[in-house]
Design an enzyme around this catalytic site. Structure first.
Site, PDB file in Angstrom:
ATOM      1  N   GLU A   1      -1.277  10.411 -17.588  1.00 42.69           N
ATOM      2  CA  GLU A   1      -0.688   9.076 -17.741  1.00 42.69           C
ATOM      3  C   GLU A   1       0.080   8.965 -19.056  1.00 42.69           C
ATOM      4  O   GLU A   1       0.042   9.852 -19.911  1.00 42.69           O
ATOM      5  CB  GLU A   1      -1.798   8.026 -17.618  1.00 42.69           C
TER       6      GLU A   1
ATOM      7  N   CYS B   1       1.252  12.280 -11.228  1.00 44.22           N
ATOM      8  CA  CYS B   1       0.076  12.435 -10.371  1.00 44.22           C
ATOM      9  C   CYS B   1      -0.453  13.870 -10.421  1.00 44.22           C
ATOM     10  O   CYS B   1       0.284  14.811 -10.747  1.00 44.22           O
ATOM     11  CB  CYS B   1       0.428  12.094  -8.929  1.00 44.22           C
TER      12      CYS B   1
ATOM     13  N   GLU C   1      -1.094  15.779  -7.947  1.00 42.75           N
ATOM     14  CA  GLU C   1      -0.386  16.630  -6.994  1.00 42.75           C
ATOM     15  C   GLU C   1       0.880  17.204  -7.631  1.00 42.75           C
ATOM     16  O   GLU C   1       1.229  18.377  -7.425  1.00 42.75           O
ATOM     17  CB  GLU C   1       0.001  15.843  -5.739  1.00 42.75           C
TER      18      GLU C   1
ATOM     19  N   ASN D   1      -3.873  14.241 -13.073  1.00 43.09           N
ATOM     20  CA  ASN D   1      -2.910  13.208 -13.451  1.00 43.09           C
ATOM     21  C   ASN D   1      -2.805  13.092 -14.970  1.00 43.09           C
ATOM     22  O   ASN D   1      -3.777  13.291 -15.704  1.00 43.09           O
ATOM     23  CB  ASN D   1      -3.203  11.858 -12.773  1.00 43.09           C
TER      24      ASN D   1
ATOM     25  N   CYS E   1      -0.061   9.424  -2.923  1.00 41.36           N
ATOM     26  CA  CYS E   1       0.925   8.334  -2.911  1.00 41.36           C
ATOM     27  C   CYS E   1       2.171   8.790  -2.138  1.00 41.36           C
ATOM     28  O   CYS E   1       2.347   9.978  -1.833  1.00 41.36           O
ATOM     29  CB  CYS E   1       1.288   7.918  -4.337  1.00 41.36           C
TER      30      CYS E   1
HETATM   31  N1  THU Z   1      -3.014   9.332  -8.683  1.00 42.10           N
HETATM   32  C1  THU Z   1      -2.917  10.680  -8.481  1.00 42.10           C
HETATM   33  O1  THU Z   1      -2.872  11.461  -9.442  1.00 42.10           O
HETATM   34  N2  THU Z   1      -2.891  11.146  -7.218  1.00 42.10           N
HETATM   35  C2  THU Z   1      -3.055  10.374  -6.109  1.00 42.10           C
HETATM   36  O2  THU Z   1      -3.055  10.891  -4.999  1.00 42.10           O
HETATM   37  C3  THU Z   1      -3.245   8.923  -6.253  1.00 42.10           C
HETATM   38  C4  THU Z   1      -3.019   8.371  -7.604  1.00 42.10           C
HETATM   39  C5  THU Z   1      -3.113   8.840 -10.069  1.00 42.10           C
HETATM   40  C6  THU Z   1      -1.903   8.194 -10.642  1.00 42.10           C
HETATM   41  C7  THU Z   1      -2.519   7.354 -11.761  1.00 42.10           C
HETATM   42  O3  THU Z   1      -2.701   8.178 -12.912  1.00 42.10           O
HETATM   43  C8  THU Z   1      -3.885   6.994 -11.223  1.00 42.10           C
HETATM   44  O4  THU Z   1      -4.153   7.888 -10.155  1.00 42.10           O
HETATM   45  C9  THU Z   1      -3.980   5.562 -10.724  1.00 42.10           C
HETATM   46  O5  THU Z   1      -2.958   5.280  -9.842  1.00 42.10           O
END
Ligand code: THU
Length: 134
Positions: free
Chosen positions: A45, A54, A56, A43, A87
């Site tokens: 941000e 994310c 994925e 991920n 998500c």
């Molecule tokens: N996040 C992911 O990268 N993948 C997931 O399957 C769940 C959530 C990340 C998004 C964000 O950077 C952090 O987790 C908190 O939501």
């Protein structure tokens, strides 16, 4: 010696590079394609929170950039008490390149696994044939 779980190794490695100054929640994702190649993503941000992506999505982007489109298996890893499930948006993104039988392993650092198929994770998924009026 070959690793017993290359998907897990890839997710563990890429998760170390997650850019997560806002949530401090690092996620690693790894995809194996039908050709047997493994792609990974973490991920990323952003200070404008909705612009974050994310793990994925990163793995999918790496797969597409390399010229592949067919997912055979997925693994998602985070340091959580329970395995982290993708998500909603990522389920749709994964579905674009996965059949309903594709196995998705969700795991944490303790190795508590939850294994589901894409069909179980996204029942009733939106598909192109829903745009067909005939
Ligand atoms: N996040 C992911 O990268 N993948 C997931 O399957 C769940 C959530 C990340 C998004 C964000 O950077 C952090 O987790 C908190 O939501």
């Amino acid at each position: 010696m070959p690793s017993p779980n290359p998907l897990l190794d890839a997710a563990l490695a890429v998760r170390k590079n997650a850019y997560v100054p806002y949530s401090n929640f690092a996620v690693g994702a790894a995809i194996r394609t039908v050709a047997g190649t493994i792609y990974s993503g973490c991920n990323v941000e952003n200070v404008a929170y909705p612009q974050g992506t994310c793990a994925e999505a990163g793995a999918i982007a790496a797969m597409i950039a390399a010229g592949e489109t067919q997912i055979a298996e997925v693994l998602v890893l985070a340091d959580s008490s329970r395995p982290v499930t993708p998500c909603g948006g990522c389920r749709q993104k994964l579905k674009e390149f996965s059949g309903p039988e594709v196995k998705v392993t969700m795991t944490n650092l303790e190795g508590n696994d939850l294994v589901m198929t894409m069909g179980e994770l996204l029942p009733g998924a939106f598909d192109a044939d829903q745009m067909d009026r005939t």
